[in-house]
Design an enzyme around this catalytic site. Sequence first.
Site, PDB file in Angstrom:
ATOM      1  NE  ARG A 270      -2.314   3.372   2.421  1.00  0.00           N
ATOM      2  CZ  ARG A 270      -1.894   4.471   3.052  1.00  0.00           C
ATOM      3  NH1 ARG A 270      -0.909   4.661   3.522  1.00  0.00           N
ATOM      4  NH2 ARG A 270      -2.990   5.271   3.221  1.00  0.00           N
ATOM      5  CG  LEU A 271       2.488   2.264  -3.475  1.00  0.00           C
ATOM      6  CD1 LEU A 271       2.786   2.716  -4.975  1.00  0.00           C
ATOM      7  CD2 LEU A 271       3.933   1.804  -2.961  1.00  0.00           C
ATOM      8  CG  ASP A 272       1.715   7.653   3.203  1.00  0.00           C
ATOM      9  OD1 ASP A 272       0.725   7.609   3.653  1.00  0.00           O
ATOM     10  OD2 ASP A 272       2.570   8.338   3.393  1.00  0.00           O
ATOM     11  CB  ALA A 273       0.738  10.523   0.649  1.00  0.00           C
ATOM     12  CB  THR A 274       0.725   7.892  -4.821  1.00  0.00           C
ATOM     13  OG1 THR A 274      -0.774   8.051  -4.948  1.00  0.00           O
ATOM     14  CG2 THR A 274       1.257   6.406  -4.321  1.00  0.00           C
ATOM     15  CD  GLU A 303      -3.016   8.307   2.292  1.00  0.00           C
ATOM     16  OE1 GLU A 303      -3.866   8.992   2.933  1.00  0.00           O
ATOM     17  OE2 GLU A 303      -1.904   8.276   2.525  1.00  0.00           O
ATOM     18  CG  HIS A 331     -14.188   8.036   6.080  1.00  0.00           C
ATOM     19  ND1 HIS A 331     -13.746   9.233   6.401  1.00  0.00           N
ATOM     20  CD2 HIS A 331     -14.221   7.190   7.327  1.00  0.00           C
ATOM     21  CE1 HIS A 331     -13.917   9.324   7.698  1.00  0.00           C
ATOM     22  NE2 HIS A 331     -14.055   8.131   8.085  1.00  0.00           N
ATOM     23  N   GLY A 402      -7.041   8.001  14.211  1.00  0.00           N
ATOM     24  CA  GLY A 402      -6.013   8.522  15.042  1.00  0.00           C
ATOM     25  C   GLY A 402      -5.787  10.137  14.699  1.00  0.00           C
ATOM     26  CG  ASN A 403      -4.403  12.013  11.417  1.00  0.00           C
ATOM     27  OD1 ASN A 403      -3.607  11.911  11.927  1.00  0.00           O
ATOM     28  ND2 ASN A 403      -4.533  11.659  10.120  1.00  0.00           N
TER      29      ASN A 403
END
Length: 624
Positions: A270-274, A303, A331, A402-403
């Site tokens: 899973r690639l964070d903040a592409t 993401e 969401h 969490g945020n």
Amino acid sequence: MSIGASSANLISNWVGARVTATGVNYRVWAPGQTKMSIVRQRDGASATFPLSPENHGYWFGCDVGGRAGDLYQFRFADDRLLPDVASRFQPQGVHGPSECIDSATYRWRSNSWVRPAWSGQTIYEVHLGTLTTAGTYRAAIETLDRVRELGAEVIEVMPLADFAGDRNWGYDGVALYAPARCYGRPDDLREWVDAAHERGLAVILDVVYNHLGPAGNYLAEYSADYFHATETTPWGRALNFDGKGSRPVRDFIIGNAAYWLDEFRFDGLRLDATHAISDRSSPHLLKEIVDAVHARGGFLIAEDERNQAEILSSANGNGVGLDAVWSDDFHHQVRVALTNTQVAYYAGYSGTTDDLLSTLAHGWTYRGQPYAPWAGRQRGSVCDHLPTSAFVVCIENHDQVGNRPNGERLEQLVTPRQFRAASMLLCLGPYAPLIFMGQEWAASTPFFFFTDHGGELGRLISAGRRREFEQPDTSGADALIPDPEALATFLDSKLNWGERDEPAHAAIWHLYRDCLEQRRVFLNRAALRRDFWRIHKIGEFLAIRYQLDGCERLLVVGLRAGPLAVSPLPAELQPLAGFVWKIVVHSEDSRYGGEESLAEIDGFNLTGPAAIWLAAVKEEVGHA
């Protein structure tokens, strides 16, 4: 082909320390240096071995007689001693010496495991440090049977690249090749992945290639070309993927993606903040990562807030080729519908039944419309040509819990009725559902943001967290913000698996299990193609009708309070001639914590929030 063969697919332009039958080979990219050597530590004694320059700024050397377990550092011409930026393990932390690791010594048991193709499987997201009381790779094995029993098919683990301190979400990783030592040793991680495969569970790793953390990042010490000359991200300097000297930087990252599959047998990433990966070259870095992972039979999920179809595979074969992307729009529409919160990025969402229907019909809300949080700039592109498996949806994840200032889960912000209805929409909607650990039993434990930097950096992070929530709004920000640096903040985020068996929590767990069973036996195939399902609106309720191989299912969901009384059903929701609808799962059934128990209906008499899942069954002739 089983993944046992993938260890031979290592990229040729490797860096780090490789244990061989005759010693340890070392390779590092350090252009501009005039002298490089290895300082090896073993049994309290040190030895130095020179490295020789190669083309394009690489240095290579061999410690004949070196072995697994040796500690080492790179020595520069000015006598600086630094850890390896491609270290496979940092036993004393990210500032200490690196350790030589032999990945071939682990004896895999699941050698017949074949990486599954991505088809929209159910994902279970975990943070290894808070998943169990012990917070280790080996302790996480104890949860695998429960994840399998739930009906999840893929475990997504938050980033494991080592970071400064002993606790972190993982997005502050700096040693990209070193599994975080606070969870155990590399073979402990292999043991966990192995155990998951034995249980039929795929495992994907969250990786961060848009920035590195603020402490322990030594890349720039080896070369300034590791970082972009002008580009930055909200979290730090952007890596250099298209400027001078960028080829070795690209190889460093592509090699990292391959490494997790080759040496730990992950099934994908899973690639964070592409959207924060800056690259104007062709092919794009993401395309090269896709090629490396797909060549190994793995899959990739991104993401990416841009809602751009071009980063995914398309009908005509164009695009980057990622397999799926997180659809945050789903969401946000659900969250606004349930809570009426419209601050920050929720400002662009109405939560109305019409907008939720549109999001479900297409995959994204924003497909080129103006987006208020972006000052009215257009966001997104047309996505109807993409398969439903291209979208991963959730009603909570690590970010959305969490945020929040106090780490509240959705189940702690809405009524049980609302949570049950939203859960059924998630599990029985057409898109790939992601479940955040503990969500399936409405866990009472929060999930906070936590770090362990200490010193001045830790103080700045704590102060920044307080400033982030200074403006009062409807999200509960007026309450005391837990200090992310405090040990208690981390410990309070640990799941309590024991409460899963308490009656109220067990009822929710059974709802999730029953819904995911319906997904397994029917929806995994029926949701694959858009022409297998249709969405309808009935008042303030949504209805999704699935048809496959003569079988029909119907999901009716209302997230807001209000009645739905329709009898007889409208023509588009009537079962085929000779069939009647039979209730299979009803969110308000007493089995799931509700107050009703129904068997068959001819029309509807529901009061929202509620959801109902029906199957078309043959009508019994002469049945009274």
